[in-house]
Design an enzyme around this catalytic site. Sequence first.
Site, PDB file in Angstrom:
ATOM      1  N   CYS A  89       0.819  -1.212   0.000  1.00 29.40           N
ATOM      2  CA  CYS A  89       0.000   0.000   0.000  1.00 29.40           C
ATOM      3  C   CYS A  89       0.856   1.267   0.000  1.00 29.40           C
ATOM      4  CB  CYS A  89      -1.007  -0.039   1.166  1.00 29.40           C
ATOM      5  SG  CYS A  89      -2.484   0.929   0.838  1.00 29.40           S
ATOM      6  N   HIS A 127      -3.575  -5.330   0.841  1.00 31.56           N
ATOM      7  CA  HIS A 127      -3.066  -5.694   2.162  1.00 31.56           C
ATOM      8  C   HIS A 127      -3.044  -7.190   2.366  1.00 31.56           C
ATOM      9  CE1 HIS A 127      -2.655  -1.721   3.987  1.00 31.56           C
ATOM     10  NE2 HIS A 127      -3.535  -1.391   3.042  1.00 31.56           N
ATOM     11  N   GLU A 130      -1.366  -8.750   4.416  1.00 30.90           N
ATOM     12  CA  GLU A 130      -1.160  -9.065   5.843  1.00 30.90           C
ATOM     13  C   GLU A 130      -2.477  -9.127   6.613  1.00 30.90           C
ATOM     14  OE1 GLU A 130      -1.166  -6.034   4.719  1.00 30.90           O
ATOM     15  OE2 GLU A 130      -2.205  -4.912   6.305  1.00 30.90           O
TER      16      GLU A 130
HETATM   17  N1  LIG Z   1      -2.327   7.004   2.596  1.00 27.77           N
HETATM   18  C1  LIG Z   1      -2.131   6.271   1.375  1.00 27.77           C
HETATM   19  C2  LIG Z   1      -1.690   4.837   1.707  1.00 27.77           C
HETATM   20  C3  LIG Z   1      -2.811   4.028   2.241  1.00 27.77           C
HETATM   21  C4  LIG Z   1      -2.433   2.876   3.133  1.00 27.77           C
HETATM   22  O1  LIG Z   1      -1.295   2.437   3.264  1.00 27.77           O
HETATM   23  N2  LIG Z   1      -3.469   2.411   3.785  1.00 27.77           N
HETATM   24  C5  LIG Z   1      -3.319   1.441   4.813  1.00 27.77           C
HETATM   25  C6  LIG Z   1      -4.040   1.904   6.066  1.00 27.77           C
HETATM   26  C7  LIG Z   1      -4.211   0.802   7.074  1.00 27.77           C
HETATM   27  C8  LIG Z   1      -2.885   0.404   7.684  1.00 27.77           C
HETATM   28  O2  LIG Z   1      -2.364   1.177   8.496  1.00 27.77           O
HETATM   29  O3  LIG Z   1      -2.382  -0.663   7.342  1.00 27.77           O
HETATM   30  C9  LIG Z   1      -3.399   6.259   0.528  1.00 27.77           C
HETATM   31  O4  LIG Z   1      -4.455   6.648   1.073  1.00 27.77           O
HETATM   32  O5  LIG Z   1      -3.337   5.857  -0.620  1.00 27.77           O
END
Ligand SMILES: N[C@@H](CCC(=O)NCCCC(=O)O)C(=O)O
Length: 250
Positions: free
Chosen positions: A113, A222, A224
Amino acid sequence: MPSTRKPVIGVISCTRTVEGEDAYIVKTRYVDALAKHADAVPLICPAITTRDDADAMLARLDAILLTGSNSNIEPHHYGAASGRAPYDPGRDTMSALLIKAAVAAGKPVFGICRGLQEINVALGGTLVDQRDGAEPPELPHHAPDDASLEQMFGHSHPIDVVADTPLAAITDEPTLTINSVHFQTIGALGAGLVVNARAKDGVVEAVSSVEGPTKILAVQWHPEWQPETRFHDLAFWQALGEITRDATAR
Ligand SMILES: N[C@@H](CCC(=O)NCCCC(=O)O)C(=O)O
């Protein structure tokens, strides 16, 4: 001969306020997935600020994992005039240094992400934000703001895996249904990256490095989050361990 010892994979941390003080934090699901499904030893890395420190850190690691995070990369890192908070400037500095140090050292770089976005930006790519469009997105990549955590990670959509890419070899499926928890997406692709999967609206959902000493594999979703429930996410973690073992054996 691949190494038999467990690889040590550095996990980037975020800076948050905990009990009224700055703290370096990593959500346990990222660390647990490395230990349980990549057969690796996770090592949480605090925010460093110099290339020398990044090189010293990388000398003691076999690979790095750039995790997801609710914060956004500050827009000046990818030439944008404006962006949306929240930001985590310490993480921005650290991820750029760690990626450059790992590429220089020929050590694998993995991203999830925000981590995929950091890799793209560190290699000269750009980001766009779905919320900046004139119209609402045809395919929302994030659940509504009032979603619970379960609902947020239950927000999902299909993606098309690009044939003959590392992700295709890992998942052995032409389409996957993945969770989606992001507003930003890749705009211009960073140097040396190859698209491994796209959503139906064209959004890049996975990238890897072009053939070369440094193996990069990053996904916008994700794996994970409850990986035991999806074969392709378990396969992602197993691949991280295998890629890293192979790299340590070189
Ligand atoms: N802020 C960026 C990246 C989004 C992101 O990594 N979301 C994961 C949030 C949950 C976590 O903490 O694992 C976007 O909005 O694209």
